[in-house]
Write a protein that holds these residues in place. Structure first.
Motif, mmCIF file in Angstrom:
data_model
loop_
_atom_site.group_PDB
_atom_site.id
_atom_site.type_symbol
_atom_site.label_atom_id
_atom_site.label_comp_id
_atom_site.label_asym_id
_atom_site.label_seq_id
_atom_site.Cartn_x
_atom_site.Cartn_y
_atom_site.Cartn_z
ATOM 1 N N LEU A 37 1.252 -1.006 -0.252
ATOM 2 C CA LEU A 37 0.390 0.467 -0.093
ATOM 3 C C LEU A 37 0.996 1.422 -0.143
ATOM 4 C CD1 LEU A 37 -2.809 -0.972 2.421
ATOM 5 C CD2 LEU A 37 -3.276 -0.838 0.259
ATOM 6 N N VAL A 41 0.676 4.566 -3.022
ATOM 7 C CA VAL A 41 0.351 5.588 -2.494
ATOM 8 C C VAL A 41 1.630 6.695 -3.509
ATOM 9 C CG1 VAL A 41 -1.477 5.348 -0.105
ATOM 10 C CG2 VAL A 41 1.406 5.816 -0.421
ATOM 11 N N ASP A 50 -1.368 7.336 3.993
ATOM 12 C CA ASP A 50 -2.826 7.294 3.391
ATOM 13 C C ASP A 50 -2.620 5.709 3.358
ATOM 14 O OD1 ASP A 50 -3.681 9.816 3.453
ATOM 15 O OD2 ASP A 50 -3.076 9.873 0.685
ATOM 16 N N LEU A 54 -5.376 4.019 4.527
ATOM 17 C CA LEU A 54 -6.569 2.512 3.093
ATOM 18 C C LEU A 54 -7.021 1.475 3.757
ATOM 19 C CD1 LEU A 54 -4.280 3.212 0.075
ATOM 20 C CD2 LEU A 54 -6.425 3.804 0.561
ATOM 21 N N PRO A 57 -10.048 3.278 7.546
ATOM 22 C CA PRO A 57 -10.032 4.880 6.802
ATOM 23 C C PRO A 57 -11.173 5.632 7.825
ATOM 24 C CG PRO A 57 -11.094 3.254 5.668
ATOM 25 C CD PRO A 57 -10.492 2.216 6.799
#
Length: 224
Positions: A37, A41, A50, A54, A57
């Motif tokens: 992830l 980003v 972020d 992810l 949230p």
């Protein structure tokens, strides 16, 4: 002419492996999941936090950071987190008489941990200690204030184009883009980076050999 070299921290001086591994373990997800992830980003040009959002949230990252600290599972930093070229490169710069400053987007605790390492640097300071973070122009104005040299004689070194190269150049600093870490590698070939950065380097050991580096008076050896 370069009289002062200022360096970013994460993925410039230190590996982010421990940072992201700690977050993955805290959130209870496989480390490779969070790493993937982070890559996502990076490609999107988003804030690195972020990657955590992810996964969760609704997370309050600052509150979760405090919870990790309270549980004794917060920030850690020691010699093993430094890239191998950090000490020899910074020592070589100081031996040449160049002022060396470490200034990045880090917490107050990270600043304390970095100073404990006794790096070959004249000053170590973080965004939390200044109360302003990159890419704000105010951060780089603070950099100029501690450089003890004019902006056009100060080189800012970092891996992240949007946080390091572009905003530093916008306030008149010279810049070196370091091809290191996910941001450094992904954006290294970008046209904007190539046009804006004064130098592109693959190692901090490239710094002492840069053209324009001045020797205002050797120090007779490096020291922390």
């Amino acid at each position: 002419m370069i009289r002062t070299v200022v360096l970013d921290v994460g993925e410039t001086l230190t590996r982010d492996d421990r940072h992201w591994a700690g977050w993955a373990d805290w959130l209870g997800v496989p480390r490779h999941t969070l790493s993937g992830l982070v890559g996502a980003v990076v490609v999107d040009g988003r804030d690195n936090a972020d990657a955590i959002r992810l996964l969760r949230p609704d997370i309050d990252v600052a509150a979760e950071y405090a919870a990790r600290e309270a549980a004794g599972r917060g920030e850690q930093l020691d010699e093993t987190d430094l890239y191998d070229d950090v000490r020899p490169a910074l020592s070589a710069l100081r031996a040449l008489g160049v002022r060396v400053v470490v200034a990045g987007n880090q917490s107050t605790k990270a600043g304390d941990l970095l100073r404990t390492l006794n790096l070959p640097a004249d000053l170590v300071v973080t965004s939390a200690e200044w109360g302003v973070s990159k890419p704000s122009p105010d951060f780089f104005h603070r950099v100029v204030g501690v450089a003890h040299a004019p902006a056009d004689q100060t080189l800012y070194v970092g891996d992240h184009p949007a946080n390091d190269v572009l905003p530093a150049a916008a306030v008149g600093l010279m810049t070196a883009h370091l091809r290191r870490g996910p941001w450094g590698h992904w954006w290294a070939g970008g046209e904007t980076v190539q046009q804006v950065a004064d130098y592109s380097i693959d190692s901090l050991l490239d710094l002492p050999g840069l053209p324009g580096l001045v020797n205002p008076g050797r120090r007779g050896g490096s020291h922390g």
